[in-house]
Scaffold this motif. Structure first.
Motif, PDB file in Angstrom:
ATOM      1  N   HIS A   1       1.347   5.398  -1.930  1.00 13.35           N
ATOM      2  CA  HIS A   1       0.940   6.479  -2.839  1.00 13.35           C
ATOM      3  C   HIS A   1       2.243   7.159  -3.260  1.00 13.35           C
ATOM      4  O   HIS A   1       2.469   8.329  -2.960  1.00 13.35           O
ATOM      5  CB  HIS A   1       0.056   7.502  -2.129  1.00 13.35           C
ATOM      6  CG  HIS A   1      -1.107   6.938  -1.360  1.00 13.35           C
ATOM      7  ND1 HIS A   1      -2.409   7.193  -1.705  1.00 13.35           N
ATOM      8  CD2 HIS A   1      -1.180   6.157  -0.250  1.00 13.35           C
ATOM      9  CE1 HIS A   1      -3.244   6.604  -0.842  1.00 13.35           C
ATOM     10  NE2 HIS A   1      -2.511   5.977   0.060  1.00 13.35           N
TER      11      HIS A   1
ATOM     12  N   HIS B   1       0.857  -1.193   0.000  1.00  7.60           N
ATOM     13  CA  HIS B   1       0.000   0.000   0.000  1.00  7.60           C
ATOM     14  C   HIS B   1       0.886   1.233   0.000  1.00  7.60           C
ATOM     15  O   HIS B   1       1.456   1.590   1.034  1.00  7.60           O
ATOM     16  CB  HIS B   1      -0.918  -0.035   1.233  1.00  7.60           C
ATOM     17  CG  HIS B   1      -1.834   1.142   1.383  1.00  7.60           C
ATOM     18  ND1 HIS B   1      -3.121   1.024   1.882  1.00  7.60           N
ATOM     19  CD2 HIS B   1      -1.666   2.465   1.133  1.00  7.60           C
ATOM     20  CE1 HIS B   1      -3.700   2.211   1.919  1.00  7.60           C
ATOM     21  NE2 HIS B   1      -2.830   3.105   1.480  1.00  7.60           N
TER      22      HIS B   1
ATOM     23  N   LYS C   1      -0.559   3.554  -5.869  1.00  4.58           N
ATOM     24  CA  LYS C   1      -1.888   4.059  -6.204  1.00  4.58           C
ATOM     25  C   LYS C   1      -1.809   5.387  -6.953  1.00  4.58           C
ATOM     26  O   LYS C   1      -0.896   6.172  -6.724  1.00  4.58           O
ATOM     27  CB  LYS C   1      -2.694   4.310  -4.919  1.00  4.58           C
ATOM     28  CG  LYS C   1      -2.861   3.078  -4.048  1.00  4.58           C
ATOM     29  CD  LYS C   1      -3.521   3.445  -2.726  1.00  4.58           C
ATOM     30  CE  LYS C   1      -3.308   2.359  -1.677  1.00  4.58           C
ATOM     31  NZ  LYS C   1      -3.939   1.094  -2.001  1.00  4.58           N
TER      32      LYS C   1
ATOM     33  N   HIS D   1      -6.081   0.555   6.822  1.00  5.58           N
ATOM     34  CA  HIS D   1      -6.149   1.500   7.956  1.00  5.58           C
ATOM     35  C   HIS D   1      -6.914   0.846   9.107  1.00  5.58           C
ATOM     36  O   HIS D   1      -6.340   0.455  10.099  1.00  5.58           O
ATOM     37  CB  HIS D   1      -6.837   2.844   7.610  1.00  5.58           C
ATOM     38  CG  HIS D   1      -6.002   3.781   6.822  1.00  5.58           C
ATOM     39  ND1 HIS D   1      -4.905   4.401   7.326  1.00  5.58           N
ATOM     40  CD2 HIS D   1      -6.138   4.221   5.552  1.00  5.58           C
ATOM     41  CE1 HIS D   1      -4.366   5.188   6.392  1.00  5.58           C
ATOM     42  NE2 HIS D   1      -5.090   5.089   5.315  1.00  5.58           N
TER      43      HIS D   1
ATOM     44  N   HIS E   1      -9.706   2.168   1.532  1.00  5.32           N
ATOM     45  CA  HIS E   1      -9.249   2.899   2.718  1.00  5.32           C
ATOM     46  C   HIS E   1     -10.491   3.030   3.598  1.00  5.32           C
ATOM     47  O   HIS E   1     -11.417   3.777   3.240  1.00  5.32           O
ATOM     48  CB  HIS E   1      -8.781   4.302   2.357  1.00  5.32           C
ATOM     49  CG  HIS E   1      -7.440   4.366   1.667  1.00  5.32           C
ATOM     50  ND1 HIS E   1      -7.227   3.966   0.382  1.00  5.32           N
ATOM     51  CD2 HIS E   1      -6.236   4.811   2.123  1.00  5.32           C
ATOM     52  CE1 HIS E   1      -5.959   4.166   0.062  1.00  5.32           C
ATOM     53  NE2 HIS E   1      -5.332   4.676   1.101  1.00  5.32           N
TER      54      HIS E   1
ATOM     55  N   ASP F   1       2.233   2.868   3.434  1.00  5.63           N
ATOM     56  CA  ASP F   1       1.256   3.923   3.075  1.00  5.63           C
ATOM     57  C   ASP F   1       1.997   5.173   2.604  1.00  5.63           C
ATOM     58  O   ASP F   1       1.475   6.286   2.700  1.00  5.63           O
ATOM     59  CB  ASP F   1       0.338   4.241   4.267  1.00  5.63           C
ATOM     60  CG  ASP F   1      -0.866   5.093   3.875  1.00  5.63           C
ATOM     61  OD1 ASP F   1      -1.187   5.147   2.680  1.00  5.63           O
ATOM     62  OD2 ASP F   1      -1.478   5.713   4.770  1.00  5.63           O
TER      63      ASP F   1
HETATM   64 FE    FE Z   1      -3.265   5.099   1.770  1.00  6.66          FE
END
Ligand code: FE
Ligand code: NIG
Length: 393
Positions: free
Chosen positions: A60, A58, A127, A251, A228, A301
């Motif tokens: 970004h 996961h 992502k 999360h 999420h 994340d």
């Molecule tokens: Fe995230």
């Protein structure tokens, strides 16, 4: 290739430790894992630790701009959600990402990518979600795909057009959903740019009903979903995701026990993101006791706002210190369980017929990986049977 004199954390059942073990590799695959070898051709690894290649399930990682100012704002008393409501937060990164060229995004992403790879990451999920228009979402996904051609790593891409409603559609959710579900998804599916579809289900982003529209559209294009969910409040997003056989719900600090059971029954996994919990100085811990009966992946994340974390080893430590995971659970979280979160069954463990994605560490015990902070004991990385970083003894 035959490696011997290894302490192997196979991760097939807990650590699944094999002392004085050996691993043979051919055509990019592990062909055998054994207790000992007497072959003279074996490479003696001096008792070092061998683990599967690490998986960050996961991130970004592709984005423009910088949000260090928001870190200052939060420490001066503003809440993450308040900054978002005032047009900062995700929208701040959206403006910077729209303004950046593909090349600029790529250059910035490569630096972050290289930090993760230096710690033995061989598979990463990336992502989109900082474009929130068709053109920029496509630009982000192309940059993510490009990273896989520039570095020896597998990249799984996720379309996160449902990250929040962009300012221009703040009062017209239906209009944005139309673009998302029809135009954006159609183009992204047609060009094969995404392996999954994600959304942010929260009061400052998508409601449960809006998220469901996105999931339905993903289904028409044959794309798996993830979510999420339950990061800042308990809206019931995780249960919705379970109903759509989500790969993962991520999360989930506010998920209740009932929700844990629902997602476990669906086969979805719950990804813990301790970096965001740490940076946002959250107080509500995820339901670890209930979750640990099932599989618990963890991930960085890595993102510009809530988790500017460029280290999966640090994330493992955070999962232990902040959430009480054991070092064994933390290592499972970035290997076998992270593979599950990406729907990958060919990696994450050291066993015959698995991909030969392996990390050799200058470490004695697997627990050494999540113990220190800011120390990288990596000795060598093998991906697809080839040495891509460091060297064997
Ligand atoms: Fe995230
Ligand atoms: O995973 N929770 C939503 N999305 C990201 C952070 C987005 C941002 O603040 O830029 C996350 O934490």
């Amino acid at each position: 290739m035959l490696l011997s004199n290894l302490r192997i954390a196979t991760m097939t059942s807990g650590y699944g430790l094999i002392e004085n073990g050996s691993v043979s590799i051919a055509s990019g695959m592990i062909t055998s894992v054994a207790k000992k070898t007497t072959s003279a051709e074996a490479i003696d690894c001096g008792g070092r630790l061998l683990t599967p290649g690490l998986i960050d399930c996961h991130t970004h990682l592709v984005y423009g701009g910088n949000r260090a100012n928001e870190f200052e704002m939060r420490l001066n008393g503003l809440a993450y959600a308040d900054i978002a409501q005032a047009g900062g937060g995700i929208m701040s990164t959206v403006r910077a990402t729209r303004a950046a060229s593909g090349q600029d995004l790529l250059n910035a992403a490569l630096k972050r990518h290289d930090s993760l790879l230096a710690e033995g990451v061989t598979t990463i999920e990336i992502k989109s979600g900082y474009g929130l228009d068709v053109e920029t979402e496509v630009k982000m996904l192309k940059v993510a795909r490009m990273l896989a051609t520039l570095r020896p790593v597998d990249v799984k891409t996720t379309f996160l057009g449902a990250h929040t409603f962009p300012t221009e559609f703040k009062e017209n959710h239906a209009g944005y959903l139309e673009i998302l579900c029809n135009q954006a998804l159609a183009q992204i599916a047609k060009e094969g740019l995404a392996d999954a579809v994600d959304a942010f289900c929260e009061s400052i982003a998508f409601s449960v009903a809006e998220t469901e529209q996105v999931f339905k559209a993903a289904g028409t294009h044959g794309l798996p979903v993830k979510l999420h969910a339950e990061q800042l409040s308990n809206l019931g997003g995780a249960k919705l995701a379970a109903g759509y056989n989500a790969l993962s719900v991520d999360h989930i600090e506010y998920l209740d026990e009932d929700g844990v059971e629902t997602i476990a029954k669906s086969g979805s996994v719950a990804v813990l993101l301790p970096g965001a919990f740490y940076y946002l100085r959250e107080k509500q811990s995820p339901p670890v006791a209930a979750l640990r009966k099932h599989r618990v992946p963890i991930a960085t994340d890595l993102n510009p706002g809530s988790s500017p974390v460029l280290s999966l080893l640090t994330t493992m430590n955070m999962a232990c210190v902040l959430f009480g995971l054991t070092p064994e659970e933390a290592l499972l979280g970035v290997t076998a369980n992270a593979a599950c979160a990406l729907g990958l069954s060919d990696r994450g463990t050291i066993a015959a017929s698995q991909r030969a994605d392996l990390v050799l560490w200058d470490a004695e015990r697997p627990g050494d990986l999540s113990y220190p902070l800011g120390f990288n004991p990596l000795a060598a990385v093998i991906r697809n049977g080839e040495i891509i970083r460091g060297s064997l003894p």
